[in-house]
Design an enzyme around this catalytic site. Structure first.
Site, PDB file in Angstrom:
ATOM      1  N   TYR A   1      32.494  30.357  38.970  1.00 12.22           N
ATOM      2  CA  TYR A   1      32.628  31.816  39.036  1.00 12.22           C
ATOM      3  C   TYR A   1      31.364  32.482  38.492  1.00 12.22           C
ATOM      4  O   TYR A   1      30.825  33.409  39.107  1.00 12.22           O
ATOM      5  CB  TYR A   1      33.874  32.252  38.256  1.00 12.22           C
TER       6      TYR A   1
ATOM      7  N   GLU B   1      41.641  41.845  36.960  1.00 14.65           N
ATOM      8  CA  GLU B   1      41.232  42.233  35.598  1.00 14.65           C
ATOM      9  C   GLU B   1      42.437  42.741  34.808  1.00 14.65           C
ATOM     10  O   GLU B   1      42.570  42.451  33.612  1.00 14.65           O
ATOM     11  CB  GLU B   1      40.123  43.296  35.638  1.00 14.65           C
TER      12      GLU B   1
ATOM     13  N   TRP C   1      40.329  34.223  31.217  1.00 15.32           N
ATOM     14  CA  TRP C   1      39.899  34.430  32.601  1.00 15.32           C
ATOM     15  C   TRP C   1      40.102  33.166  33.421  1.00 15.32           C
ATOM     16  O   TRP C   1      40.413  33.236  34.615  1.00 15.32           O
ATOM     17  CB  TRP C   1      38.451  34.907  32.639  1.00 15.32           C
TER      18      TRP C   1
END
Length: 195
Positions: free
Chosen positions: A27, A49, A57
């Site tokens: 990512y 988010e 995350w």
């Protein structure tokens, strides 16, 4: 305080990407801080988010394909049509983060996204809050988690009917979308042009 770290592949990256191959490193290397285009891409990142709030995350990235599936490729019209039964179905979906408030916020945000079409649209709306001064951080101790711009974006989105869009979450969104270069000085991605 941690600066960029050398990975096992000989490449220096932001420390959160990790020293070995992982979903986080992929990512970091291919998406974080890179511009995307289109309403669905912006709605996806806004939604993810919000779901990440309070979680790691990596948890969201590992569930990303399931999120894309159950949220209809982040098609705002389809999500906006979700009713109570659809939201209850999502609460039973073990492949995503099951949080009633965040699921409801995703539907609320899809509806607010549709309303923004009458103005400039979600992408242009978010981009209008890009900071004029582009921060450059040497290490994690100096990195910000909010800014005047993220606070203003948060306030404007709330006024437009969005939910789960606090200043910290919006700062993370701005980083992810490349509204400024979020990579640490010394990271191999620092200074790359938004794509």
């Amino acid at each position: 305080m941690v600066g960029p770290l050398l990975g096992d592949d000989g490449v220096t990256r932001c420390p959160w990407a990790g020293p070995t191959a992982s979903v986080m490193r992929d990512y970091h290397d291919t998406e974080w801080g890179t511009r995307v285009h289109g309403e669905a891409a912006y709605l996806e990142r806004l939604t993810l988010e919000a779901f990440q709030s309070g979680l790691s995350w990596s948890t969201i990235l590992l569930k990303r394909e399931a999120f894309r599936e159950v949220f209809c490729g982040f098609d705002a019209e389809r999500i906006a049509a979700f009713d109570d039964a659809d939201q209850a179905r999502l609460m039973g979906e073990v492949r995503i983060v099951r949080n009633r408030l965040k699921i409801a916020a995703a539907v609320t945000n899809a509806r607010a996204t549709l309303a923004l079409r009458e103005r400039e649209g979600l992408e242009a709306f978010v981009l209008s809050f890009a900071p004029a001064d582009r921060p450059a951080y040497d290490d994690t101790a100096t990195m910000a988690t909010t800014s005047a711009e993220s606070a203003a974006l948060s306030k404007a989105l709330k006024k437009a009917g969005f939910a789960f869009v606090g200043p910290t979450t919006m700062y993370a969104l701005m980083e992810a979308l490349g509204l400024f270069d979020p990579h640490l000085t010394g990271c191999f991605r620092r200074g790359g042009e938004p794509r």
